[in-house]
Design a protein around this motif. Structure first.
Motif, PDB file in Angstrom:
ATOM      1  N   ARG A 144      57.016 -15.538  11.071  1.00 51.10           N
ATOM      2  CA  ARG A 144      56.184 -15.717   9.822  1.00 51.10           C
ATOM      3  C   ARG A 144      55.941 -14.402   9.190  1.00 51.10           C
ATOM      4  NH1 ARG A 144      51.678 -18.629  10.870  1.00 51.10           N
ATOM      5  NH2 ARG A 144      52.837 -20.383  11.122  1.00 51.10           N
ATOM      6  N   VAL A 145      55.196 -13.551   9.728  1.00 50.42           N
ATOM      7  CA  VAL A 145      54.967 -12.155   9.162  1.00 50.42           C
ATOM      8  C   VAL A 145      56.268 -11.491   8.821  1.00 50.42           C
ATOM      9  CG1 VAL A 145      53.895  -9.985   9.747  1.00 50.42           C
ATOM     10  CG2 VAL A 145      52.690 -12.170  10.525  1.00 50.42           C
ATOM     11  N   LEU A 146      57.259 -11.429   9.705  1.00 49.11           N
ATOM     12  CA  LEU A 146      58.401 -10.460   9.336  1.00 49.11           C
ATOM     13  C   LEU A 146      59.269 -11.226   8.463  1.00 49.11           C
ATOM     14  CD1 LEU A 146      59.286  -9.205  12.893  1.00 49.11           C
ATOM     15  CD2 LEU A 146      57.978  -8.090  11.180  1.00 49.11           C
ATOM     16  N   TRP A 147      58.995 -12.477   8.389  1.00 50.72           N
ATOM     17  CA  TRP A 147      60.065 -13.456   7.249  1.00 50.72           C
ATOM     18  C   TRP A 147      59.367 -12.764   5.773  1.00 50.72           C
ATOM     19  CZ3 TRP A 147      58.509 -17.433   4.223  1.00 50.72           C
ATOM     20  CH2 TRP A 147      59.365 -18.029   3.371  1.00 50.72           C
ATOM     21  N   LYS A 148      58.071 -12.784   5.703  1.00 47.68           N
ATOM     22  CA  LYS A 148      57.633 -12.253   4.400  1.00 47.68           C
ATOM     23  C   LYS A 148      57.361 -11.020   4.101  1.00 47.68           C
ATOM     24  CE  LYS A 148      54.260 -16.134   4.334  1.00 47.68           C
ATOM     25  NZ  LYS A 148      52.775 -16.669   4.491  1.00 47.68           N
ATOM     26  N   ALA A 149      57.707  -9.908   5.201  1.00 47.25           N
ATOM     27  CA  ALA A 149      57.642  -8.773   4.847  1.00 47.25           C
ATOM     28  C   ALA A 149      59.098  -8.172   4.414  1.00 47.25           C
ATOM     29  CB  ALA A 149      57.548  -7.869   6.270  1.00 47.25           C
ATOM     30  N   ASP A 150      58.901  -7.321   3.360  1.00 49.18           N
ATOM     31  CA  ASP A 150      59.942  -6.759   2.426  1.00 49.18           C
ATOM     32  C   ASP A 150      60.697  -5.578   3.381  1.00 49.18           C
ATOM     33  OD1 ASP A 150      59.752  -8.430   0.295  1.00 49.18           O
ATOM     34  OD2 ASP A 150      58.470  -7.028  -0.522  1.00 49.18           O
ATOM     35  N   GLU A 151      59.964  -5.106   4.620  1.00 46.55           N
ATOM     36  CA  GLU A 151      60.713  -3.937   5.335  1.00 46.55           C
ATOM     37  C   GLU A 151      61.602  -4.352   6.269  1.00 46.55           C
ATOM     38  OE1 GLU A 151      56.401  -3.378   4.130  1.00 46.55           O
ATOM     39  OE2 GLU A 151      57.414  -4.889   5.085  1.00 46.55           O
ATOM     40  N   PHE A 152      61.803  -5.649   6.366  1.00 50.39           N
ATOM     41  CA  PHE A 152      62.612  -6.199   7.358  1.00 50.39           C
ATOM     42  C   PHE A 152      63.583  -7.075   7.026  1.00 50.39           C
ATOM     43  CE2 PHE A 152      58.716  -4.810   9.356  1.00 50.39           C
ATOM     44  CZ  PHE A 152      58.799  -3.801  10.240  1.00 50.39           C
ATOM     45  N   VAL A 153      64.678  -7.161   7.511  1.00 49.35           N
ATOM     46  CA  VAL A 153      65.763  -8.487   7.328  1.00 49.35           C
ATOM     47  C   VAL A 153      66.137  -9.189   8.613  1.00 49.35           C
ATOM     48  CG1 VAL A 153      66.663  -7.443   5.121  1.00 49.35           C
ATOM     49  CG2 VAL A 153      67.650  -6.861   7.379  1.00 49.35           C
ATOM     50  N   SER A 154      66.626 -10.333   8.656  1.00 49.65           N
ATOM     51  CA  SER A 154      66.773 -10.942   9.642  1.00 49.65           C
ATOM     52  C   SER A 154      68.176 -11.662   9.768  1.00 49.65           C
ATOM     53  CB  SER A 154      65.654 -12.251   9.859  1.00 49.65           C
ATOM     54  OG  SER A 154      66.133 -13.048  10.761  1.00 49.65           O
ATOM     55  N   ASN A 155      68.772 -11.767  10.921  1.00 47.26           N
ATOM     56  CA  ASN A 155      69.990 -12.586  10.942  1.00 47.26           C
ATOM     57  C   ASN A 155      69.902 -13.245  12.166  1.00 47.26           C
ATOM     58  OD1 ASN A 155      72.661 -13.604  10.517  1.00 47.26           O
ATOM     59  ND2 ASN A 155      73.571 -11.661  11.440  1.00 47.26           N
ATOM     60  N   ASP A 156      69.668 -14.597  12.316  1.00 47.56           N
ATOM     61  CA  ASP A 156      69.542 -15.391  13.427  1.00 47.56           C
ATOM     62  C   ASP A 156      68.321 -14.887  14.233  1.00 47.56           C
ATOM     63  OD1 ASP A 156      71.855 -16.990  12.859  1.00 47.56           O
ATOM     64  OD2 ASP A 156      73.213 -15.532  13.510  1.00 47.56           O
ATOM     65  N   GLY A 157      67.292 -14.313  13.874  1.00 46.02           N
ATOM     66  CA  GLY A 157      66.245 -14.164  14.477  1.00 46.02           C
ATOM     67  C   GLY A 157      66.175 -12.759  14.828  1.00 46.02           C
ATOM     68  N   ALA A 158      67.186 -12.058  14.436  1.00 49.64           N
ATOM     69  CA  ALA A 158      67.128 -10.567  15.067  1.00 49.64           C
ATOM     70  C   ALA A 158      66.894  -9.688  13.796  1.00 49.64           C
ATOM     71  CB  ALA A 158      68.522  -9.867  15.481  1.00 49.64           C
ATOM     72  N   TYR A 159      65.524  -8.698  13.784  1.00 45.44           N
ATOM     73  CA  TYR A 159      65.010  -8.119  12.715  1.00 45.44           C
ATOM     74  C   TYR A 159      65.647  -6.772  12.936  1.00 45.44           C
ATOM     75  CZ  TYR A 159      62.374 -12.224  12.010  1.00 45.44           C
ATOM     76  OH  TYR A 159      61.795 -13.420  11.781  1.00 45.44           O
TER      77      TYR A 159
END
Length: 173
Positions: A144-159
């Motif tokens: 949840r934290v990383l999903w909302k963070a602009d600093e990171f992107v995700s692809n299938d749960g890998a940040y």
């Protein structure tokens, strides 16, 4: 602390009046003593419930103080110097928050690993850094934290970093 319900207090007052009426000779009620004892037992149960609730709240307060102290200690170290300039800029900076600690440690973990990490791998890293998790599902909290963070992107749960190209050998996010 929760107060006893007004109904119980009213019932006790009524029972005490009935008991005193019996003592003064105005028709002693044989059930008054039993009703008074039952009201006392109910109040004792209510008092124990309140005490239990108080103990639970005191334990939660102590745990939150511990988390707060941990986060204050963590933000006072020099690990923030390894963060990129402008990292985690928010309208309102809260460097003692859980989300800040997750973003900061994720940034450092990704730099150290040199490749994208999934939520479970990040949880292992954050746990080893003694980040206190108050959520029943820490992996979900991290996500949840990383999903909302602009600093990171995700692809299938890998940040990975949103402003950096993927390392060689990794699929495009």
């Amino acid at each position: 602390m929760t107060q006893a319900s007004p109904q119980i207090s009213t019932d006790i007052d009524l029972l005490l009046r009935e008991a005193s009426d019996g003592v003064s000779g105005r028709g002693f009620h044989t059930l008054s003593r039993d009703r008074l004892l039952n009201a006392i037992r109910e109040n004792e149960a209510e008092i124990e419930r309140i005490r239990s609730d108080l103990r639970r709240r005191e334990a939660e307060t102590a745990r939150l103080k511990q988390v707060s102290q941990f986060l204050k200690d963590e933000t006072s170290d020099d690990s923030s110097s390894a963060l990129p300039v402008g990292f985690g800029k928010r309208q309102r900076q809260r460097t003692t928050s859980f989300a800040w600690a997750v973003r900061r440690e994720t940034c450092l973990a990704l730099k150290e690993a040199g490749h994208p990490l999934n939520s479970k791998q990040l949880y292992a890293v954050l746990k080893s850094k003694n980040i206190p998790f108050t959520n029943d599902n820490p992996v979900k909290a991290i996500t949840r934290v990383l999903w909302k963070a602009d600093e990171f992107v995700s692809n299938d749960g890998a940040y990975w970093f949103s402003d950096a190209p993927l390392p060689a050998g990794h699929n495009q996010i």
